[in-house]
Write an enzyme that holds these catalytic residues in place. Structure first.
Site, mmCIF file in Angstrom:
data_model
loop_
_atom_site.group_PDB
_atom_site.id
_atom_site.type_symbol
_atom_site.label_atom_id
_atom_site.label_comp_id
_atom_site.label_asym_id
_atom_site.label_seq_id
_atom_site.Cartn_x
_atom_site.Cartn_y
_atom_site.Cartn_z
ATOM 1 N N CYS A 1 42.277 48.925 37.516
ATOM 2 C CA CYS A 1 43.540 49.429 38.067
ATOM 3 C C CYS A 1 44.528 48.287 38.286
ATOM 4 C CB CYS A 1 43.291 50.170 39.382
ATOM 5 S SG CYS A 1 44.796 50.758 40.163
ATOM 6 N N CYS B 1 46.598 48.590 41.506
ATOM 7 C CA CYS B 1 45.894 48.197 42.728
ATOM 8 C C CYS B 1 45.761 46.679 42.855
ATOM 9 C CB CYS B 1 44.485 48.801 42.740
ATOM 10 S SG CYS B 1 44.399 50.561 42.426
ATOM 11 N N ASP B 2 45.419 46.018 41.756
ATOM 12 C CA ASP B 2 44.993 44.619 41.821
ATOM 13 C C ASP B 2 45.924 43.628 41.128
ATOM 14 O OD1 ASP B 2 42.678 45.528 43.128
ATOM 15 O OD2 ASP B 2 41.706 45.951 41.210
#
Length: 323
Positions: free
Chosen positions: A149, A152-153
């Site tokens: 992701c 997300c990261d």
């Protein structure tokens, strides 16, 4: 997983008995919950993580009707969640369903923590999880350079060199997102052309820090405490090249979350349904990315949730007439 403080824990009824239980709180499950709760039936939604599902991973959504300027996945999930709550459905988060079985006229839903709930009908809307590359060291470096992701990261790779593997909408979206964060992005795809929408592919041309490595696959990944390099094989020449990267974002498709349910599935594990979205087990329906034939789009997931809910409501009426 993104934590959303709005999604509080529910205080459930002591008898744990409902008219319908919806497993999964992505767009398909939440849409189904709106229709069921609005119809006045006692509705429970059980979610493994946080309500919103894959919506929470989307930085911007541009193809959902009603939002010409786009909307973030978080904001859309919050709005749908509030709509579900408005009609009185119960939502139970952080509960993993491990088994569903029949008991007289009811279906029993058993969770990993031992809690059990029963209902006259079930809608499975559990979506899917990222497909892995399946190569050595992949699991070892998850969270240490490997991510599924970028939304997300991606921030953790600011100013660094990263690679994205995949050729669909998700992979291209990841590359575009990372282009404003990372120093260099290698976009690796096993085919000669991307499968993503043309509008997304065209946007790649605006970024000089994205390099295409087509007709290639990742053969090996290496590192000590974290990911340090990947080895990419050209499928035409067989030549293997070494790339030093700090991050690898994998976007090569998804696998349905259906291992807990014993109904007919296809070879990929997707649930087989009829035109009413009913499974091989009467009273159990499936909606969204977990079912065979899904287009894996937000709009079709919402449509699935509607169809499954309306047919589940008809089923409940018939069962109640017999009890």
């Amino acid at each position: 997983m993104i934590e959303i403080s709005l999604f509080e824990f529910e205080k459930l009824d002591e008898e744990n008995e409902y008219d319908i239980i919806i497993v999964g709180a992505g767009i398909a499950g939440l849409t189904a919950a709106i229709y069921c709760a609005r119809a006045g039936v006692k509705t429970l939604v059980i979610e493994h993580n946080e309500p919103g599902g894959q919506l929470l991973l989307a930085d911007i959504i541009e193809n959902y009707p009603g939002f010409p300027e786009g909307i973030s996945g978080y904001e859309l999930s919050k709005r749908v969640y509030e709509q579900v709550k408005k009609f009185g459905a119960k939502i139970l988060k952080n509960h993993k369903v491990i088994k569903i079985y029949s008991q007289n006229s009811y279906k029993v839903v058993e969770c990993e923590n031992g809690k059990k709930f029963k209902a006259l009908a079930i809608i499975i809307a559990t979506g899917s999880k990222p497909r892995k590359l399946g190569i050595e060291n992949e699991d070892r470096f998850i969270g240490k350079g490997i991510s599924y992701c970028a939304i997300c990261d991606g921030y953790f790779f600011k100013g660094k060199d990263v690679a994205v593997v995949g050729g669909g909408n998700t992979a291209i979206t990841y590359a575009l997102y990372l282009a404003n964060i990372a120093r260099k992005i290698y976009l690796i795809h096993r085919r000669k052309e991307f499968r993503a929408e043309k509008i997304l592919i065209d946007r790649l041309k605006n970024y000089e820090n994205i390099s295409f490595i087509l007709n290639s696959v990742i053969e090996k990944i290496e590192g000590k405490e974290k990911l340090e390099k990947i080895y990419v094989k050209d499928l035409e020449t067989g030549k293997i090249s070494e790339l030093k990267v700090d991050g690898l974002f994998i976007a090569i498709g998804r696998v349905p979350n259906t291992e807990f349910i014993n109904v007919k599935k296809d070879e990929e594990g997707k649930i087989i349904v009829n035109e009413n979205l009913e499974t091989s087990e009467p009273g159990i329906f499936a909606a969204g990315d977990c079912r065979k034939g899904s287009y894996e789009q937000l709009t079709t997931a919402a449509s699935d949730g509607t169809i499954a809910a309306l047919n589940a409501l008809k089923y409940i009426e018939k069962i109640k007439a017999k009890i």
